[in-house]
Design an enzyme around this catalytic site. Structure first.
Site, PDB file in Angstrom:
ATOM      1  N   LYS A  40       0.836  -1.205   0.000  1.00 33.29           N
ATOM      2  CA  LYS A  40       0.000   0.000   0.000  1.00 33.29           C
ATOM      3  C   LYS A  40       0.877   1.266   0.000  1.00 33.29           C
ATOM      4  O   LYS A  40       0.636   2.189  -0.775  1.00 33.29           O
ATOM      5  CB  LYS A  40      -0.938   0.005   1.231  1.00 33.29           C
ATOM      6  CG  LYS A  40      -1.923  -1.177   1.227  1.00 33.29           C
ATOM      7  CD  LYS A  40      -2.932  -1.100   2.344  1.00 33.29           C
ATOM      8  CE  LYS A  40      -2.397  -1.504   3.699  1.00 33.29           C
ATOM      9  NZ  LYS A  40      -2.043  -2.945   3.808  1.00 33.29           N
ATOM     10  N   THR A  41       1.883   1.271   0.859  1.00 33.44           N
ATOM     11  CA  THR A  41       2.768   2.443   0.926  1.00 33.44           C
ATOM     12  C   THR A  41       3.546   2.604  -0.381  1.00 33.44           C
ATOM     13  O   THR A  41       3.746   3.716  -0.872  1.00 33.44           O
ATOM     14  CB  THR A  41       3.759   2.294   2.107  1.00 33.44           C
ATOM     15  OG1 THR A  41       3.003   2.008   3.281  1.00 33.44           O
ATOM     16  CG2 THR A  41       4.570   3.545   2.322  1.00 33.44           C
TER      17      THR A  41
ATOM     18  N   ASP B 217      -1.211   6.563   6.813  1.00 34.27           N
ATOM     19  CA  ASP B 217      -1.277   5.120   7.059  1.00 34.27           C
ATOM     20  C   ASP B 217      -2.160   4.878   8.290  1.00 34.27           C
ATOM     21  O   ASP B 217      -2.320   5.788   9.118  1.00 34.27           O
ATOM     22  CB  ASP B 217       0.153   4.602   7.311  1.00 34.27           C
ATOM     23  CG  ASP B 217       0.256   3.109   7.059  1.00 34.27           C
ATOM     24  OD1 ASP B 217      -0.737   2.498   6.613  1.00 34.27           O
ATOM     25  OD2 ASP B 217       1.338   2.547   7.319  1.00 34.27           O
TER      26      ASP B 217
ATOM     27  N   THR C  32      -5.633  -1.440   7.301  1.00 29.98           N
ATOM     28  CA  THR C  32      -5.744  -2.902   7.309  1.00 29.98           C
ATOM     29  C   THR C  32      -7.144  -3.295   7.754  1.00 29.98           C
ATOM     30  O   THR C  32      -7.496  -4.456   7.718  1.00 29.98           O
ATOM     31  CB  THR C  32      -4.719  -3.500   8.301  1.00 29.98           C
ATOM     32  OG1 THR C  32      -4.821  -2.780   9.536  1.00 29.98           O
ATOM     33  CG2 THR C  32      -3.307  -3.395   7.767  1.00 29.98           C
TER      34      THR C  32
ATOM     35  N   ARG D 170       6.403  -8.262   1.573  1.00 28.86           N
ATOM     36  CA  ARG D 170       7.250  -7.885   2.710  1.00 28.86           C
ATOM     37  C   ARG D 170       7.792  -9.121   3.419  1.00 28.86           C
ATOM     38  O   ARG D 170       8.968  -9.169   3.789  1.00 28.86           O
ATOM     39  CB  ARG D 170       6.467  -7.009   3.700  1.00 28.86           C
ATOM     40  CG  ARG D 170       7.349  -6.466   4.819  1.00 28.86           C
ATOM     41  CD  ARG D 170       6.537  -5.754   5.871  1.00 28.86           C
ATOM     42  NE  ARG D 170       5.928  -4.546   5.348  1.00 28.86           N
ATOM     43  CZ  ARG D 170       4.859  -3.956   5.881  1.00 28.86           C
ATOM     44  NH1 ARG D 170       4.281  -4.455   6.952  1.00 28.86           N
ATOM     45  NH2 ARG D 170       4.360  -2.860   5.347  1.00 28.86           N
TER      46      ARG D 170
END
Ligand code: ADE
Length: 338
Positions: A70-71, A115, A164, A224
């Protein structure tokens, strides 16, 4: 080009770069961003159209489990729009003044990335509404009968937010993401393998098809995690002075207690608790979280989505239930993980 980032003959420059490896692995352009095809296509149209009209892009919301990129998407959007990305998070904005300071310091065309937006408090959320809708900031000065509101005009900006936990977002906030709300999905094993090939090249890790496949299989379909496991397996291979083969990967990840499905000790503890303490469920995940002394949010954000995705637990109206596959998987685990 392959850099020997791991070898003992590291140049000083490479040593200095080492703490920023996460930054190094982040895709710097759309062509390097693997997967999430539908989101990329939608964003391409949204961003091209906004650029052609010479307007800031409309506000965008990304949601989905952690580690899916997302980032990274926010960085790519900022780059595409030609502005700077200012990054903050819901819990970091404690007072209205914090948000006011961020917003008034933006330059035209900047992207503000928030975020964990589900953790933004209500009062601040309400200041954000007019900023998103009309580009103004309503500030109340003073208290009681003498209080008055002043309106500050903000530079045109695009808000990109990530969460999330989409269910925790209020309806008014959700409705203000006029550019779209996009759900990031887990990646396929093939996509993860491509991401790992790219990462291995950047890190200068010598590996083979089978070694990378073994990592991909245990990556929880999450970039990740895949990159994290690659780095840990690389350390292991380096200490053993061996290439990163399937065998090395399996032994390295076994040491980390990551099993063949990519489950961590906490994932297995969740399944074990569900099965042994609660007869397989159904039971609320909050009860499981309490039983294993883990934060409820961690269970909900990190563990549950993957366990649901691979069919080890299922949702029922009365809570979560362990599936037959969960019983089978646990039976196969001890004493060795592989
Ligand atoms: N790293 C994190 N997410 C990625 C993606 N989607 N593609 C390539 N590298 C990544």
């Amino acid at each position: 080009m392959s850099r020997k980032a791991d070898s003992v003959e590291n140049t000083q420059e490479e040593v200095q770069k080492a703490p920023y490896l996460d930054q190094t692995l982040r895709p710097a352009g759309w062509e390097e961003y693997i997967g999430q095809q539908s989101i990329k296509e939608n964003l391409r149209i949204l961003l091209s159209a906004a650029k052609e009209r010479n307007q800031p892009a409309e506000h965008i919301l990304f949601y989905g489990p952690p580690g899916l990129g997302k980032t990274t998407l926010a960085h790519l959007i900022a780059r595409e729009l030609g502005g700077q990305m200012r990054q903050t998070s819901g819990p970091a904005i404690e007072k209205v003044g914090d948000l006011a300071a961020i917003l008034t310091n933006l330059n035209p065309g900047d992207l503000l990335f928030i975020d964990e937006i589900h953790r933004l408090n209500k009062t601040i959320e309400e200041v954000l509404y007019p900023a998103m809708e009309s580009g103004v900031l309503d500030i109340v000065i003073g208290k009681g009968p003498s209080a008055r509101t002043i309106q500050l005009e903000l530079p045109p900006f695009t808000l990109v937010a990530a969460t999330t936990r989409i269910a925790l977002l209020s309806a008014p906030l959700r409705s203000r993401f006029s550019g779209g709300t996009f759900r990031l999905d887990f990646y396929t094993e093939e996509e993860i393998k491509k991401i790992l090939e790219r990462s291995a090249k950047i890190l200068g890790v010598e590996t083979d098809h089978e070694g990378l496949r073994a990592i991909a299989k245990r990556s929880r379909f999450t970039p990740r995690t895949a990159n994290y496991l690659l780095k840990r397996a690389r350390d292991f291979a380096q200490m053993e002075k061996r290439p990163l083969s399937r065998d090395t990967v399996e032994r390295a990840l076994s040491l980390l207690e990551v099993d063949v499905l990519g489950l961590t000790p906490t994932d297995r503890k969740i399944l074990e608790t569900l099965i042994k303490k609660f007869g397989g469920g159904p039971i609320g995940l909050n009860t499981v979280a309490a039983a294993i002394a883990e934060e409820q949010a961690t269970v909900a954000d990190v563990h549950e989505p993957y366990l649901l995705q691979i069919g080890l637990i299922e949702r029922t109206p009365r809570g979560r239930r362990a599936t037959k596959a969960a019983y089978e998987h646990l039976k196969q685990q001890p004493p060795g993980l592989f």
